[in-house]
Design an enzyme around this catalytic site. Structure first.
Site, PDB file in Angstrom:
ATOM      1  N   GLY A  66       0.832  -1.210   0.000  1.00  0.00           N
ATOM      2  CA  GLY A  66       0.000   0.000   0.000  1.00  0.00           C
ATOM      3  C   GLY A  66       0.859   1.250   0.000  1.00  0.00           C
ATOM      4  CG  ASP A  77       0.558   3.674   3.339  1.00  0.00           C
ATOM      5  OD1 ASP A  77      -0.471   3.236   2.784  1.00  0.00           O
ATOM      6  OD2 ASP A  77       1.276   2.996   4.100  1.00  0.00           O
ATOM      7  CG  ASP A 104      -0.813  -3.067   2.426  1.00  0.00           C
ATOM      8  OD1 ASP A 104      -1.795  -3.213   3.180  1.00  0.00           O
ATOM      9  OD2 ASP A 104       0.102  -2.243   2.625  1.00  0.00           O
ATOM     10  CG  ASP A 106      -4.110   0.194   3.005  1.00  0.00           C
ATOM     11  OD1 ASP A 106      -2.976  -0.265   3.245  1.00  0.00           O
ATOM     12  OD2 ASP A 106      -4.304   1.099   2.178  1.00  0.00           O
ATOM     13  CE  LYS A 139      -2.122   2.539   6.297  1.00  0.00           C
ATOM     14  NZ  LYS A 139      -1.523   1.327   5.714  1.00  0.00           N
ATOM     15  CB  SER A 142       2.585   0.429  10.800  1.00  0.00           C
ATOM     16  OG  SER A 142       1.450  -0.238  10.343  1.00  0.00           O
ATOM     17  NE  ARG A 177       0.077  -4.128   8.960  1.00  0.00           N
ATOM     18  CZ  ARG A 177       0.664  -3.335   8.072  1.00  0.00           C
ATOM     19  NH1 ARG A 177       0.712  -3.712   6.794  1.00  0.00           N
ATOM     20  NH2 ARG A 177       1.191  -2.190   8.425  1.00  0.00           N
ATOM     21  CG  HIS A 208       3.958  -4.498  11.035  1.00  0.00           C
ATOM     22  ND1 HIS A 208       5.275  -4.765  10.745  1.00  0.00           N
ATOM     23  CD2 HIS A 208       3.636  -3.413  10.273  1.00  0.00           C
ATOM     24  CE1 HIS A 208       5.723  -3.889   9.859  1.00  0.00           C
ATOM     25  NE2 HIS A 208       4.751  -3.057   9.561  1.00  0.00           N
TER      26      HIS A 208
HETATM   27  C1  SPV Z   1       3.184  -1.543   3.163  1.00  0.00           C
HETATM   28  O1  SPV Z   1       4.164  -1.930   2.511  1.00  0.00           O
HETATM   29  O2  SPV Z   1       2.392  -0.717   2.733  1.00  0.00           O
HETATM   30  C2  SPV Z   1       2.965  -2.052   4.508  1.00  0.00           C
HETATM   31  C3  SPV Z   1       4.091  -2.533   5.270  1.00  0.00           C
HETATM   32  O3  SPV Z   1       1.849  -2.020   4.952  1.00  0.00           O
HETATM   33  S1  SPV Z   1       4.547  -1.291   6.321  1.00  0.00           S
HETATM   34  O4  SPV Z   1       4.908  -0.141   5.571  1.00  0.00           O
HETATM   35  O5  SPV Z   1       5.644  -1.849   7.084  1.00  0.00           O
HETATM   36  O6  SPV Z   1       3.427  -0.980   7.212  1.00  0.00           O
HETATM   37 MG    MG Z   2       0.575  -0.862   3.971  1.00  0.00          MG
END
Ligand code: SPV
Ligand code: MG
Length: 557
Positions: A66, A77, A104, A106, A139, A142, A177, A208
């Protein structure tokens, strides 16, 4: 297995399409990766070409991130790209590769209902699985901020159940997740949530962490005790932890989450900077892939093969250009033949070759003779008539006889014509077709030698005149009342026509006439044995015999 027949492990069109109905689905391939006892790896991709690169490198599965899909669109994102815009990108990725893709998803773009529609559409798009995270729409990545709010457990379980109930391929993989560790809710909350999500039907758990060490991931893994496969994203902690540690811990799958986009950004930045500073491509040219590598990656060879299969006429269309004679145009033809005379910045031959290429001719053979070393042009196949001084046009054509095969255009090397004339020639029915100007000798001084034609009937110019016209004879001299036009030096042969042409050349040779024969004789002989069609035109072409012609040619372009 739902839509298994088309959701195979193969791209849907182009170079890679094979064995559609027998290969296991991409979902089955992803399931196999995630459930196998070996540690599996999913590589990040964010568009068709990055997906292809990961596949060619050897990865067996992709992570459609994502973060990187939105960033590659220039977006945050934060669900700024709509889920259908993401779906469009996923479709390109699926088409470009044969690999299973874990998307992904989300938060699932809303509640259970949004997840249902998402999963159905992912199935339609040949996506192998989706990962949804227990947060709220829209979202936030993270790695941004602390204590992001988590979804209510029961509500998120509803999303999982809805997703599993909506899959159209039994093997579709739904990964739940758990963001509890990231959000600072601790190990117990993480385990509680993972357990609930597994019970709700999640096939695997993505746990995660954003710590710089793997300690909490390894602790979770131990306590989880392999109740379902575990997926991890070690972006923050892999530097301190050898991959073998994860293997030994029994982790199912590692996602390398964003490194293709990050490396692309580094490379593009450097290339942009260098070109900007240098105002030149010199420094970067050896460092970037050649353009033909792009053609290879996107499967141009397959398209050529398909053209040969589905566009037989056009794809195989070749041309033989007769350019052996030197011409006698004073200084202009000193050290070079007539076809290389400059016509407003381009040689006559270059202009002719461009016209032929525009018409769909793929291979252009040029018979050279006088000053042959001066006849160089990218993209032509040179054929030499080293006896040009004592031989004629048919002998030159015979020098290229290996190329007289399939659909073929034959042209003098000193003619120019508007593109529509070649298009008209290619569309005219017949195994042998010649283009004739109905106004023979138009604008030419009296006494100029022309290839006059006599045809089954004259040109009328009527709108509804589409009766075929046949060639009766072609020669420099014909009875005045028989002349209906002038051959412009351009003809087309079908595969059958090429065969007749080869036979006629062989017949001339057998009769000892090959060396001196000119093309009018050849066409007259062909017309006596086979139908030779005539495509009439009334202007928009010229040939270059005199200095006046050169001046006209310079005005023509
Ligand atoms: C993404 O690659 O969009 C993810 C992984 O969700 S992370 O960026 O680690 O959340
Ligand atoms: Mg993501």
């Amino acid at each position: 297995m739902g839509n298994n027949v088309t959701s195979t492990g193969v791209a849907r069109d182009g170079a890679m399409s094979t064995a559609r109905s027998v290969a296991p689905s991409r979902s089955a391939a992803l399931r196999e990766l995630i459930f196998s006892p070996d540690l599996a790896f999913l590589m990040e991709a964010h568009n068709g070409i990055s997906a292809k690169i990961a596949e060619e490198t050897g990865f067996r599965g992709l992570w459609a991130s994502g973060l990187t899909i939105s960033a590659s669109l220039g977006l945050r994102d934060s669900n700024e790209a709509s889920w259908t815009q993401v779906l469009d990108v996923l479709e390109y990725m699926a088409d470009a590769t044969t690999l299973p893709i874990l998307v992904d998803g989300d938060t699932g773009y809303g509640n259970f209902n949004n997840v249902r529609r998402l999963v159905r559409k992912l199935g339609d798009t040949h996506i192998a699985g989706v990962c949804i995270e227990d947060k709220l729409f829209p979202k936030t990545n993270s790695f941004i901020g602390e204590r992001q709010p988590l979804a209510d457990i029961d509500e998120f379980c509803g999303r999982i159940k809805a997703g599993k109930d909506s899959q159209t391929d039994d093997d579709f993989v739904l990964v739940a997740r758990v963001e509890a560790l990231i959000s600072g809710h601790g190990m117990d909350e993480a385990l509680l949530r993972a357990e609930a999500y597994h019970a709700a039907g999640a096939d695997a758990i993505l746990i995660h962490s954003k710590r710089s060490t793997a300690s909490e991931i390894l602790e979770f893994t131990e306590k989880w005790a392999n109740r379902a496969p575990l997926v991890i994203v070690p972006t923050m902690y892999s530097l301190n932890t050898p991959t073998d540690v994860f293997r030994q811990a029994g982790i199912s799958t590692i996602i390398w989450a964003n490194h293709n986009l990050r490396s692309a950004i580094s490379a593009m930045r450097e290339t942009s900077r260098q070109i900007f500073e240098d105002q030149s491509l010199r420094e970067v040219e050896g460092r970037v892939v050649p353009v033909k590598e792009i053609f290879r990656m996107v499967g141009n060879a397959e398209l050529e093969a398909a053209e040969r299969r589905y566009l037989p006429g056009k794809a195989n269309l070749g041309a033989i250009v007769l350019a052996a004679s030197g011409g006698n145009l004073g200084e202009l033809t000193e050290g070079k033949p007539k076809c290389m005379i400059d016509i407003r910045g381009q040689s006559l031959l270059q202009r002719l070759v461009t016209s032929l290429s525009n018409g769909g001719v793929r291979e252009i053979s040029v018979v050279r003779g006088a000053h042959k070393d001066a006849v160089v042009l990218p993209g032509i196949v040179p054929v030499d008539n080293d006896r040009f001084a004592e031989t004629g046009e048919v002998f030159s054509l015979a020098c290229a006889k290996e190329r007289i095969d399939g659909e073929l255009v034959v042209s003098y090397g000193d003619v120019l014509f508007r593109d529509y004339i070649l298009d008209g020639l290619l569309q005219t029915e017949g195994d042998i077709v010649v283009v004739a100007d109905a106004q023979a000798g138009r604008n030419k001084p009296a006494g100029t030698v022309c290839d006059l034609v006599s045809t089954s009937r004259p040109y009328t110019g009527d709108y509804f005149d589409d009766e075929p016209v046949r060639l009766k004879a072609m020669a420099a001299a014909l009875p005045a009342d028989a002349v209906t036009g002038e051959w412009i030096g351009l003809a087309r042969f079908s595969a059958q026509g090429s065969e007749w042409l080869r036979e006629e050349i062989a017949a001339l040779e057998a009769e000892g006439l090959l060396e001196k024969a000119d093309l009018p004789l050849l066409f007259t002989r062909l017309a006596a044995k086979h139908p030779v069609s005539v495509h009439f035109i009334t202007s928009h072409w010229l040939d270059v015999d005199t200095l006046t012609d050169v001046a006209a040619a310079r005005n023509f372009t």
